[in-house]
Design a protein around this motif. Sequence first.
Motif, PDB file in Angstrom:
ATOM      1  N   ILE A  49     -12.996 -24.728 -21.633  1.00 14.51           N
ATOM      2  CA  ILE A  49     -11.597 -25.444 -21.935  1.00 14.51           C
ATOM      3  C   ILE A  49     -10.823 -23.821 -21.324  1.00 14.51           C
ATOM      4  O   ILE A  49     -11.058 -22.811 -22.206  1.00 14.51           O
ATOM      5  N   THR A  50      -9.234 -24.436 -21.397  1.00 18.80           N
ATOM      6  CA  THR A  50      -8.390 -23.448 -21.393  1.00 18.80           C
ATOM      7  C   THR A  50      -7.217 -24.426 -22.226  1.00 18.80           C
ATOM      8  O   THR A  50      -6.777 -25.170 -21.827  1.00 18.80           O
ATOM      9  N   LYS A  51      -6.352 -23.271 -23.571  1.00 17.70           N
ATOM     10  CA  LYS A  51      -5.898 -24.112 -24.354  1.00 17.70           C
ATOM     11  C   LYS A  51      -4.115 -23.190 -23.714  1.00 17.70           C
ATOM     12  O   LYS A  51      -4.093 -22.275 -23.334  1.00 17.70           O
ATOM     13  N   ALA A  52      -3.277 -24.150 -23.159  1.00 21.56           N
ATOM     14  CA  ALA A  52      -2.445 -23.387 -23.008  1.00 21.56           C
ATOM     15  C   ALA A  52      -1.110 -23.931 -23.250  1.00 21.56           C
ATOM     16  O   ALA A  52      -1.383 -25.433 -24.125  1.00 21.56           O
ATOM     17  N   HIS A  53       0.358 -23.739 -23.032  1.00 22.52           N
ATOM     18  CA  HIS A  53       1.879 -24.834 -23.251  1.00 22.52           C
ATOM     19  C   HIS A  53       2.115 -24.896 -21.743  1.00 22.52           C
ATOM     20  O   HIS A  53       2.221 -24.308 -20.928  1.00 22.52           O
ATOM     21  N   GLU A  54       2.596 -26.148 -22.294  1.00 22.69           N
ATOM     22  CA  GLU A  54       3.847 -26.933 -20.467  1.00 22.69           C
ATOM     23  C   GLU A  54       5.134 -27.511 -21.283  1.00 22.69           C
ATOM     24  O   GLU A  54       5.044 -27.990 -22.389  1.00 22.69           O
ATOM     25  N   HIS A  55       5.656 -26.588 -21.167  1.00 24.55           N
ATOM     26  CA  HIS A  55       7.126 -26.736 -22.166  1.00 24.55           C
ATOM     27  C   HIS A  55       7.430 -26.431 -23.636  1.00 24.55           C
ATOM     28  O   HIS A  55       7.641 -27.935 -23.800  1.00 24.55           O
ATOM     29  N   ARG A  56       6.849 -25.604 -24.294  1.00 24.65           N
ATOM     30  CA  ARG A  56       6.373 -25.785 -25.394  1.00 24.65           C
ATOM     31  C   ARG A  56       5.288 -26.873 -26.280  1.00 24.65           C
ATOM     32  O   ARG A  56       5.305 -27.098 -27.173  1.00 24.65           O
ATOM     33  N   THR A  57       5.007 -27.771 -25.242  1.00 29.38           N
ATOM     34  CA  THR A  57       3.370 -28.586 -25.754  1.00 29.38           C
ATOM     35  C   THR A  57       2.413 -27.979 -25.361  1.00 29.38           C
ATOM     36  O   THR A  57       1.866 -27.450 -24.116  1.00 29.38           O
ATOM     37  N   PRO A  58       1.387 -27.952 -26.718  1.00 29.96           N
ATOM     38  CA  PRO A  58       0.250 -27.302 -26.293  1.00 29.96           C
ATOM     39  C   PRO A  58      -0.837 -28.313 -25.244  1.00 29.96           C
ATOM     40  O   PRO A  58      -0.552 -29.997 -25.470  1.00 29.96           O
ATOM     41  N   VAL A  59      -1.543 -27.932 -24.348  1.00 33.35           N
ATOM     42  CA  VAL A  59      -1.881 -28.442 -23.580  1.00 33.35           C
ATOM     43  C   VAL A  59      -3.685 -27.715 -22.988  1.00 33.35           C
ATOM     44  O   VAL A  59      -3.689 -26.383 -23.417  1.00 33.35           O
ATOM     45  N   THR A  60      -4.496 -28.806 -23.171  1.00 35.05           N
ATOM     46  CA  THR A  60      -5.745 -27.830 -23.189  1.00 35.05           C
ATOM     47  C   THR A  60      -6.147 -28.825 -21.839  1.00 35.05           C
ATOM     48  O   THR A  60      -6.447 -29.957 -21.467  1.00 35.05           O
ATOM     49  N   LEU A  61      -6.692 -27.504 -21.334  1.00 32.33           N
ATOM     50  CA  LEU A  61      -7.482 -28.394 -19.829  1.00 32.33           C
ATOM     51  C   LEU A  61      -8.852 -27.515 -19.320  1.00 32.33           C
ATOM     52  O   LEU A  61      -9.496 -26.867 -20.049  1.00 32.33           O
ATOM     53  N   VAL A  62      -9.500 -28.471 -18.617  1.00 33.69           N
ATOM     54  CA  VAL A  62     -11.373 -28.229 -18.330  1.00 33.69           C
ATOM     55  C   VAL A  62     -11.071 -28.609 -16.698  1.00 33.69           C
ATOM     56  O   VAL A  62     -11.101 -28.937 -16.389  1.00 33.69           O
ATOM     57  N   ARG A  63     -12.161 -27.190 -16.724  1.00 38.09           N
ATOM     58  CA  ARG A  63     -12.556 -27.932 -15.883  1.00 38.09           C
ATOM     59  C   ARG A  63     -14.044 -27.351 -15.536  1.00 38.09           C
ATOM     60  O   ARG A  63     -14.965 -26.545 -16.291  1.00 38.09           O
ATOM     61  N   LEU A  64     -15.161 -27.677 -14.700  1.00 38.89           N
ATOM     62  CA  LEU A  64     -16.766 -27.477 -13.955  1.00 38.89           C
ATOM     63  C   LEU A  64     -16.461 -25.594 -13.628  1.00 38.89           C
ATOM     64  O   LEU A  64     -16.307 -25.030 -12.852  1.00 38.89           O
ATOM     65  N   THR A  65     -17.146 -24.338 -14.420  1.00 35.44           N
ATOM     66  CA  THR A  65     -17.639 -23.653 -14.182  1.00 35.44           C
ATOM     67  C   THR A  65     -18.188 -23.748 -12.527  1.00 35.44           C
ATOM     68  O   THR A  65     -18.916 -23.607 -12.628  1.00 35.44           O
ATOM     69  N   ALA A  66     -18.810 -22.481 -12.344  1.00 29.65           N
ATOM     70  CA  ALA A  66     -19.542 -22.090 -10.790  1.00 29.65           C
ATOM     71  C   ALA A  66     -21.019 -22.260 -11.540  1.00 29.65           C
ATOM     72  O   ALA A  66     -21.851 -23.229 -10.871  1.00 29.65           O
ATOM     73  N   LYS A  67     -21.649 -22.184 -12.969  1.00 30.49           N
ATOM     74  CA  LYS A  67     -22.586 -22.050 -13.675  1.00 30.49           C
ATOM     75  C   LYS A  67     -22.670 -23.913 -13.786  1.00 30.49           C
ATOM     76  O   LYS A  67     -23.892 -24.085 -13.574  1.00 30.49           O
ATOM     77  N   GLY A  68     -21.763 -24.114 -14.221  1.00 28.97           N
ATOM     78  CA  GLY A  68     -22.154 -25.810 -14.132  1.00 28.97           C
ATOM     79  C   GLY A  68     -22.128 -26.203 -13.063  1.00 28.97           C
ATOM     80  O   GLY A  68     -23.247 -27.324 -12.480  1.00 28.97           O
ATOM     81  N   ARG A  69     -20.931 -25.814 -12.037  1.00 29.71           N
ATOM     82  CA  ARG A  69     -21.240 -26.872 -10.599  1.00 29.71           C
ATOM     83  C   ARG A  69     -22.464 -26.819  -9.983  1.00 29.71           C
ATOM     84  O   ARG A  69     -23.277 -27.535  -9.399  1.00 29.71           O
TER      85      ARG A  69
END
Length: 105
Positions: free
Chosen positions: A65-85
Amino acid sequence: MTESGLPELDPVIHAQARLRVTVALAGLRSADQITFPRLQQLLEMTAGNLSTHLRKLEDAEYVQITKAHEHRTPVTLVRLTAKGRAAFEAYTQALHRLLDATGGS
């Protein structure tokens, strides 16, 4: 393997909601991420329910889970890890072996 010789299914992935999350994320390329709202929309889950299941997957190091900002708006990104895959691949193989052993396919 169980005592009966049947394969065991990963309990972290096996819960229906977490299986749905894992399947959705496995459909992405390994480096790709999806926003939390988009994943929530795809899976038709409440934010709280999705968060709970993502936390379990994150604790197992199956998702990142990665928390970031896009144009001052918080965004949460999700990805499957190599271990998860790898865990998902092992899960699907175990499921196939289980079905084969019980005449399910």
